[in-house]
Design a protein around this motif. Structure first.
Motif, short mmCIF file in Angstrom:
data_model
loop_
_atom_site.label_atom_id
_atom_site.label_comp_id
_atom_site.label_asym_id
_atom_site.label_seq_id
_atom_site.Cartn_x
_atom_site.Cartn_y
_atom_site.Cartn_z
N LEU A 87 0.87 -1.18 0.00
CA LEU A 87 0.00 0.00 0.00
C LEU A 87 0.90 1.22 0.00
O LEU A 87 1.55 1.54 1.00
N ASP A 88 0.97 1.88 -1.14
CA ASP A 88 1.90 2.99 -1.35
C ASP A 88 1.20 4.31 -1.13
O ASP A 88 0.28 4.67 -1.87
N THR A 89 1.63 5.06 -0.12
CA THR A 89 1.02 6.35 0.18
C THR A 89 1.80 7.53 -0.41
O THR A 89 1.46 8.68 -0.18
N THR A 90 2.84 7.22 -1.17
CA THR A 90 3.78 8.25 -1.65
C THR A 90 3.09 9.30 -2.51
O THR A 90 2.26 8.99 -3.36
N ASN A 91 3.50 10.55 -2.32
CA ASN A 91 3.04 11.66 -3.16
C ASN A 91 4.24 12.47 -3.64
O ASN A 91 5.30 12.47 -3.02
N TYR A 92 4.01 13.18 -4.70
CA TYR A 92 5.03 14.07 -5.26
C TYR A 92 4.71 15.50 -4.87
O TYR A 92 3.70 16.06 -5.26
N TYR A 93 5.59 16.09 -4.05
CA TYR A 93 5.49 17.48 -3.67
C TYR A 93 6.78 18.18 -4.10
O TYR A 93 7.83 17.99 -3.47
N PRO A 94 6.76 18.95 -5.18
CA PRO A 94 7.99 19.58 -5.67
C PRO A 94 8.70 20.42 -4.63
O PRO A 94 9.94 20.49 -4.64
N SER A 95 7.96 21.04 -3.72
CA SER A 95 8.60 21.88 -2.71
C SER A 95 9.45 21.06 -1.75
O SER A 95 10.39 21.57 -1.15
N ARG A 96 9.12 19.80 -1.60
CA ARG A 96 9.86 18.91 -0.72
C ARG A 96 10.83 18.02 -1.50
O ARG A 96 11.96 17.77 -1.08
N ASP A 97 10.36 17.51 -2.65
CA ASP A 97 11.09 16.49 -3.39
C ASP A 97 11.97 17.04 -4.51
O ASP A 97 12.77 16.29 -5.08
N GLY A 98 11.84 18.35 -4.82
CA GLY A 98 12.51 18.86 -6.00
C GLY A 98 11.71 18.47 -7.23
O GLY A 98 10.75 17.70 -7.16
N ARG A 99 12.10 19.03 -8.35
CA ARG A 99 11.38 18.76 -9.58
C ARG A 99 11.79 17.41 -10.17
O ARG A 99 12.96 17.07 -10.23
N VAL A 100 10.77 16.65 -10.58
CA VAL A 100 10.97 15.36 -11.25
C VAL A 100 10.37 15.51 -12.65
O VAL A 100 9.14 15.48 -12.81
N PRO A 101 11.21 15.71 -13.68
CA PRO A 101 10.68 16.01 -15.01
C PRO A 101 9.65 15.01 -15.52
O PRO A 101 8.65 15.40 -16.14
N ARG A 102 9.84 13.73 -15.27
CA ARG A 102 8.90 12.74 -15.79
C ARG A 102 7.51 12.89 -15.15
O ARG A 102 6.50 12.61 -15.81
N LEU A 103 7.48 13.33 -13.91
CA LEU A 103 6.19 13.59 -13.27
C LEU A 103 5.61 14.92 -13.73
O LEU A 103 4.41 15.03 -14.00
N ASP A 104 6.45 15.93 -13.85
CA ASP A 104 5.99 17.23 -14.32
C ASP A 104 5.43 17.15 -15.73
O ASP A 104 4.45 17.81 -16.07
N GLY A 106 4.10 14.52 -17.09
CA GLY A 106 2.99 13.58 -17.20
C GLY A 106 3.35 12.28 -17.86
O GLY A 106 2.47 11.53 -18.29
N ASP A 107 4.64 11.97 -17.96
CA ASP A 107 5.04 10.70 -18.57
C ASP A 107 4.60 9.51 -17.72
O ASP A 107 4.27 8.45 -18.24
N VAL A 108 4.65 9.68 -16.40
CA VAL A 108 4.24 8.63 -15.47
C VAL A 108 3.52 9.29 -14.29
O VAL A 108 3.64 10.50 -14.07
N THR A 109 2.78 8.49 -13.56
CA THR A 109 2.23 8.95 -12.29
C THR A 109 3.24 8.62 -11.19
O THR A 109 4.18 7.85 -11.40
N LEU A 180 -2.36 2.01 -12.06
CA LEU A 180 -1.42 3.03 -11.57
C LEU A 180 -1.35 4.22 -12.52
O LEU A 180 -1.11 5.35 -12.09
N ALA A 181 -1.56 3.97 -13.79
CA ALA A 181 -1.57 5.07 -14.76
C ALA A 181 -2.75 6.01 -14.53
O ALA A 181 -2.72 7.17 -14.94
N ASP A 182 -3.79 5.51 -13.86
CA ASP A 182 -4.97 6.32 -13.57
C ASP A 182 -4.88 7.04 -12.22
O ASP A 182 -5.80 7.79 -11.86
N ALA A 183 -3.81 6.80 -11.49
CA ALA A 183 -3.72 7.32 -10.12
C ALA A 183 -3.61 8.83 -10.06
O ALA A 183 -3.74 9.42 -8.98
N TRP A 184 -3.37 9.49 -11.20
CA TRP A 184 -3.37 10.96 -11.20
C TRP A 184 -4.71 11.51 -10.73
O TRP A 184 -4.81 12.65 -10.27
N ARG A 185 -5.76 10.69 -10.83
CA ARG A 185 -7.10 11.17 -10.46
C ARG A 185 -7.19 11.58 -8.99
O ARG A 185 -8.10 12.32 -8.61
N PHE A 186 -6.28 11.05 -8.15
CA PHE A 186 -6.32 11.47 -6.75
C PHE A 186 -4.94 11.89 -6.25
O PHE A 186 -4.61 11.77 -5.08
#
Length: 266
Positions: A87-104, A106-109, A180-186
Motif C-alpha cells: 500500500l503505497d502512500t507516496t506523493n510528489y510534492y515539488p517543494s519537498r522532493d525537488g522537480r521530477v521532469p517525468r512527473l511534471d 505527465g510521462d508517469v504517475t 497506476l496510470a490512472d492514479a493521477w485522479r487522486f
C-alpha cells in the motif's frame, strides 16, 4: 490476519499503525533512524506493535505500507518488497522532493514511478489522498452507515482486492480508481485530493494539509503541466465523491470519496 509491515513512521504511517492495532492486526514499524527511535510510538501502540528495521518491516508479513517521501524511495533496495502487496502512500510534492521532469511532464504517475523502482512488488496506491488527522476521524467499523471511501489504484487486480480487504478492516470503504496510470485522479491538486473530506462533520476544524501537516507550499515557479490530459476521460466517481451503485446503501451522508497523503521515513 498476518502482521502488517509499515515502512515510514511519519504522519500517515503512524496513523495507519494506530488503526491496525485497534483492529487487532500486529504491526512492525520501521523508519530511517532505527528501532531505538520508535520507543514512544511503541508505548502508545501497545503489545501488538514492534519496532524494527526497514528489512524487518518488509519481511514481517504479506502486506506492507510504504509511507515515505518520494526522494526516500530510491534509497531502498529495489528487491525489498518483492512479492508483497504494497500500500503505497507516496506523493510528489515539488517543494519537498525537488522537480521530477517525468512527473511534471505527465510521462508517469507517482505510483508508476514507485512501481518502476520495485518491479516485483504488487503495488496498490492507497491512503495517499487523505491527511493524517482525517484517518482516525473518518475510520468507521465495518457495517457503519457513515463510512468513508478511499480511492485505490493498481495494476494487479488480486493485489487490489487484498488491499481493499485490509483497508476495510482498518475502517474504510474503497473505490477502484483503475490502474497506476490512472492514479493521477487522486494526486495532489486533483478534485479527489484532501479537501473533499472536509465536507464531513467529523473533520470540522481540520485544515487541509499534504504530507503530514501543514501542507508544503509549492515553490514559486511555473506549475507543471496537468498530468496525463489524454487519460482524463474515465469515470467521474472520484470527483463527485459518490460511491459506485453497489455501495449505494453505505453512502448516506458521505460526500467524501478520496484523498491522499504521504508520510515520511524519518
Amino acid at each position: 490476519m498476518s502482521t502488517l509491515g509499515i515502512i515510514g513512521s511519519g504522519s500517515i504511517g503512524s496513523a495507519v499503525a494506530r488503526l491496525a492495532v485497534a483492529a487487532g492486526i500486529p504491526v512492525v514499524v520501521a523508519n530511517s533512524r532505527g528501532p531505538q527511535t520508535l520507543t514512544g510510538l511503541m508505548d502508545e501502540l501497545g503489545p501488538l506493535a514492534t519496532a524494527g528495521t526497514v528489512e524487518q518491516a518488509a519481511a514481517a508479513g504479506d502486506h506492507v505500507v510504504l509511507s515515505v517521501p518520494l526522494t526516500a524511495v530510491e534509497t531502498l533496495d529495489p528487491h525489498l518488497l518483492d512479492g508483497k502487496v504494497v500500500l503505497d502512500t507516496t506523493n510528489y510534492y515539488p517543494s519537498r522532493d525537488g522537480r521530477v521532469p517525468r512527473l511534471d511532464d505527465g510521462d508517469v504517475t507517482c505510483g508508476e514511478l514507485v512501481q518502476e523502482h520495485f518491479p516485483a512488488a504488487r503495488l496498490v496506491k492507497a491512503f495517499s489522498n487523505i491527511v493524517a488527522p482525517h484517518v482516525p476521524q473518518l475510520a468507521r467499523p465495518s457495517g457503519a452507515d457513515d463510512r468513508t471511501a478511499l480511492p485505490i489504484a493498481g495494476d494487479d487486480d488480486t493485489a487490489k482486492a487484498e488491499a481493499a480487504a485490509l483497508i476495510d478492516r482498518l475502517g474504510f470503504l474503497t473505490v477502484d480508481a483503475g490502474t497506476l496510470a490512472d492514479a493521477w485522479r487522486f494526486e495532489p491538486e486533483s478534485a479527489a485530493y484532501t479537501p473533499i473530506y472536509l465536507a464531513d462533520p467529523s473533520t470540522a476544524g481540520t485544515a487541509d494539509a499534504g504530507p503530514g501537516s501543514p501542507r508544503p507550499a509549492l515553490p514559486p515557479v511555473a506549475p507543471p503541466r496537468r498530468r496525463h490530459p489524454g487519460r482524463r476521460r474515465g469515470p467521474a466517481v472520484l470527483t463527485t465523491g459518490r460511491l459506485p451503485t453497489e455501495h449505494a446503501g453505505e453512502q448516506t451522508a458521505r460526500d467524501r470519496s478520496a484523498r491522499r497523503m504521504s508520510g515520511d521515513l524519518a
